[in-house]
Motif scaffolding. Structure first.
Motif, PDB file in Angstrom:
ATOM      1  N   ASP A 128      35.888  49.798  38.502  1.00  0.00           N
ATOM      2  CA  ASP A 128      36.745  50.419  37.483  1.00  0.00           C
ATOM      3  C   ASP A 128      38.172  50.596  37.987  1.00  0.00           C
ATOM      4  OD1 ASP A 128      34.624  50.485  35.750  1.00  0.00           O
ATOM      5  OD2 ASP A 128      34.239  52.640  35.961  1.00  0.00           O
ATOM      6  N   LYS A 129      38.324  50.970  39.257  1.00  0.00           N
ATOM      7  CA  LYS A 129      39.662  51.154  39.806  1.00  0.00           C
ATOM      8  C   LYS A 129      40.420  49.831  39.876  1.00  0.00           C
ATOM      9  CE  LYS A 129      42.345  53.033  43.620  1.00  0.00           C
ATOM     10  NZ  LYS A 129      42.351  53.673  44.928  1.00  0.00           N
ATOM     11  N   ARG A 132      41.431  48.964  36.395  1.00  0.00           N
ATOM     12  CA  ARG A 132      42.491  49.873  35.916  1.00  0.00           C
ATOM     13  C   ARG A 132      43.838  49.491  36.524  1.00  0.00           C
ATOM     14  NH1 ARG A 132      44.498  53.980  38.339  1.00  0.00           N
ATOM     15  NH2 ARG A 132      42.735  54.344  39.711  1.00  0.00           N
ATOM     16  N   LYS A 135      45.049  46.368  34.834  1.00  0.00           N
ATOM     17  CA  LYS A 135      45.539  46.635  33.467  1.00  0.00           C
ATOM     18  C   LYS A 135      46.887  47.343  33.487  1.00  0.00           C
ATOM     19  CE  LYS A 135      41.499  48.251  31.874  1.00  0.00           C
ATOM     20  NZ  LYS A 135      40.526  48.836  30.959  1.00  0.00           N
ATOM     21  N   GLU A 136      47.040  48.317  34.382  1.00  0.00           N
ATOM     22  CA  GLU A 136      48.318  49.035  34.479  1.00  0.00           C
ATOM     23  C   GLU A 136      49.445  48.086  34.895  1.00  0.00           C
ATOM     24  OE1 GLU A 136      47.657  52.243  37.225  1.00  0.00           O
ATOM     25  OE2 GLU A 136      46.459  53.391  35.782  1.00  0.00           O
ATOM     26  N   ASN A 166      49.597  53.440  44.509  1.00  0.00           N
ATOM     27  CA  ASN A 166      48.223  53.912  44.638  1.00  0.00           C
ATOM     28  C   ASN A 166      47.721  53.846  46.081  1.00  0.00           C
ATOM     29  OD1 ASN A 166      47.032  54.384  41.783  1.00  0.00           O
ATOM     30  ND2 ASN A 166      48.253  52.523  41.608  1.00  0.00           N
TER      31      ASN A 166
END
Length: 198
Positions: A128-129, A132, A135-136, A166
């Motif tokens: 998921d990370k 994400r 996508k970001e 991140n």
């Protein structure tokens, strides 16, 4: 004659305009990969299927890898590195090693749909990370592109900065970040499966 040999012979004798191929992942072998490469200028869809009924799509857990071809993962990298027209690559049973992926560029710039597993993305949270972050980075890249056509090249750098933020102060780049960065090199990519949801 083994099933590997049958798949290899079919691929090798398909003529010159093969654009799409689907076969059982259990039949993949070195010779099958080389037979695929005979069609590297025309192949746009490569899909492997599982021999069992288990649905790998949209899961909350990561199914255990049972990849008979794992030891030859570098050989499989020849496919996206050699097929410029590739739009769809589905290898749900194969677990790619990012060290192998990052060794050389995939030349399938128009890739739209990717379904693979990545070694180290072994939990739903990690998958998921990675998705994400991709996508970001993608949203930032496209919003910059829409706002100013002269920003070419800058948007890639800013998408990387989004991902870099991140990292905090870690010295080693997490697998999620490495995967997201690689996915961002494909402008047309819009469907990605890395082991759980699409």
């Amino acid at each position: 004659m083994t099933r590997h040999a049958i798949v290899r012979d079919i691929l090798a004798n398909m003529g010159d305009n093969l654009t799409s191929v689907t076969f059982a992942y259990a039949e993949i072998s070195e010779s099958v990969v080389f037979a695929l490469l005979l069609h590297k200028t025309t192949l746009s869809y490569i899909t492997t299927i599982t021999d069992h009924d288990e649905n790998l799509t949209e899961r909350d857990d990561i199914p255990p890898a049972s990849d008979q071809f794992q030891a030859l993962g570098r050989v499989l990298q020849l496919v996206p590195r050699s097929c410029p027209k590739l739009l769809v690559l589905v290898l749900e049973c194969h677990e790619m090693d990012m060290d192998h992926v990052e060794e050389d560029e995939w030349i399938c710039d128009g890739l739209r749909h990717l379904r693979v597993r990545i070694r180290g993305l072994d939990s739903k949270e990690k998958v998921d990370k990675a998705l994400r972050l991709w996508k970001e980075g993608r949203e930032k890249k496209y919003s910059k592109n829409k706002g100013n056509e002269e920003m070419t090249g800058v948007e890639d750098e800013e998408a990387d900065q989004t991902i870099d933020s991140n990292l905090a102060e870690t010295k080693e780049i997490p697998i999620e970040v490495r995967v997201a960065r690689y996915l961002l090199t494909f402008d047309d990519l819009d469907r990605v499966w890395l082991g759980t949801g699409t």
